[in-house]
Design an enzyme around this catalytic site. Structure first.
Site, PDB file in Angstrom:
ATOM      1  N   TYR A 173       0.612  -0.632   0.231  1.00 43.04           N
ATOM      2  CA  TYR A 173       0.166   0.399   0.009  1.00 43.04           C
ATOM      3  C   TYR A 173       0.882   1.409  -0.036  1.00 43.04           C
ATOM      4  CZ  TYR A 173      -4.256   2.933   0.797  1.00 43.04           C
ATOM      5  OH  TYR A 173      -5.407   4.239   0.780  1.00 43.04           O
ATOM      6  N   ASN A 203     -18.115  -4.242  -9.460  1.00 41.43           N
ATOM      7  CA  ASN A 203     -17.968  -5.347  -8.359  1.00 41.43           C
ATOM      8  C   ASN A 203     -17.314  -5.748  -7.139  1.00 41.43           C
ATOM      9  OD1 ASN A 203     -15.639  -6.070 -10.179  1.00 41.43           O
ATOM     10  ND2 ASN A 203     -16.163  -8.323  -8.897  1.00 41.43           N
ATOM     11  N   SER A 204     -17.018  -4.270  -7.319  1.00 44.31           N
ATOM     12  CA  SER A 204     -16.389  -3.599  -5.911  1.00 44.31           C
ATOM     13  C   SER A 204     -17.100  -3.028  -5.016  1.00 44.31           C
ATOM     14  CB  SER A 204     -14.879  -2.686  -5.934  1.00 44.31           C
ATOM     15  OG  SER A 204     -14.851  -2.069  -6.577  1.00 44.31           O
ATOM     16  N   GLY A 205     -16.297  -2.724  -3.728  1.00 44.96           N
ATOM     17  CA  GLY A 205     -17.312  -2.383  -2.017  1.00 44.96           C
ATOM     18  C   GLY A 205     -17.018  -1.045  -3.411  1.00 44.96           C
TER      19      GLY A 205
END
Length: 324
Positions: free
Chosen positions: A53, A149-151
């Protein structure tokens, strides 16, 4: 009491983290003991465990960056015992209990679904701000996004519908189409070389002015090619692991602009009043049942390894929650 702690990072995220027992310290006058209700595992959490990250906390660290809890003890004055509160963002929320500064706790409606509220600090504001900050959209305008289709993708569909916008939602596998349609998507397409042609046929003279990209690589270029002349493409992730690619024809001949969005940077720069307005809007939508996302599974803090492993797997629909 348990906390999910990691002392190192590595390529297999669940190997780095474990549930550790601890005792809560005595509370100062400006502190509260909060019992966890739920905290989601976001893609950024998994990338933090692998060291990939963009910003990494010093080690050792506690996992988790958002969630909700219930106040069970006060050191002095503060919200009432039993009040549901948002846990401070970025504070290590995968723990059965947290000691928090009362000034950092934001009360939320006790009658609202706490598990939906637990997921409102990162993905919903990301979706909302990308819809509002870059292009002046009007009801009836189209927006195109990949990773639908992700959050974030799920919240963007719902928020766009509230605003009267229409969404073209791009996924990378046919099996994801029906799940995205069930979220209220206007159009769902499987990514591929014909994407721009399909979008042009669907929208005619009203091509999307705004594109949202979380995949990177050649997928970025296909979304860029689907935009209207002078359109804006906003990237907020690289799920493919590849840098964004945009052809010269989109930049030079169609005047497409590529920008980046990172919620942490927005929080650093936004005035407190603006932040409160964004959260107030989201809390209202969640409380009214207008904004929600699927929950795939729940794991107690004691099973944090299994929870992280499940969150790191592809192909699921819905969030993994960590609960007390």
């Amino acid at each position: 009491m348990l906390k999910a702690q990691y002392n190192e990072r590595g390529p297999v995220p669940q190997k780095s983290i474990t549930a550790v027992e601890f005792e809560a310290p005595a509370l100062a006058n400006d502190e509260a003991l909060v019992e966890l209700i739920a905290s989601p595992i976001n893609p950024s959490d998994v990338l933090t465990l692998t060291g990939e990250y963009g910003i990494l906390p010093p080690l050792p660290a506690i996992g988790g960056n958002e969630g909700v809890g219930k106040i069970v003890k006060l050191g002095g004055k503060g919200p009432a015992i039993g009040q549901t509160v948002l846990l401070p963002a970025g504070s290590g929320t995968w723990a059965t209990h947290m000691v928090c500064k009362t000034a950092q706790l934001i009360p939320v409606p006790n009658e609202a679904d706490p598990k939906q509220l637990a997921m409102m600090t990162i993905n919903p504001p990301t979706a909302l701000l990308m819809l509002e900050e870059f292009v002046d959209l009007k009801p009836g305008d189209w927006v195109i996004q990949n990773a639908a289709n992700s959050g974030v993708g799920s919240y963007l569909i719902q928020l766009a519908k509230i605003k009267g916008l229409k969404t073209i939602n791009v996924v990378r596998r046919e099996s994801a189409v029906e799940g995205v349609k069930a979220q209220g998507a206007d159009v769902v397409l499987v990514d591929g070389p014909k994407l721009a042609k399909q979008v042009a046929e669907l929208t005619g003279d009203n091509q999307p002015k705004l594109g949202i990209d979380a995949v990177g690589g050649s997928s970025t270029d296909r979304v860029a090619a689907s935009l209207a002349m002078g359109g804006t493409l906003v990237n907020y992730g690289l799920m493919s692991g590849e840098p964004c690619q945009v052809s010269a024809s989109s930049f030079v001949f169609r005047d497409v602009t590529l920008k980046g969005f990172w919620l942490a940077r927005w929080f650093r720069n936004a005035a407190p009043e603006k932040q409160k307005a964004v959260f107030g809007q989201i809390i209202q939508y969640v409380a009214e049942g207008k904004l929600q996302t699927k929950i795939h599974a729940e794991y107690p803090v004691s099973e944090i390894k299994q929870a992280v492993a499940a969150a790191a797997e592809g192909g699921r629909e819905g969030k993994i929650l960590v609960v007390a």
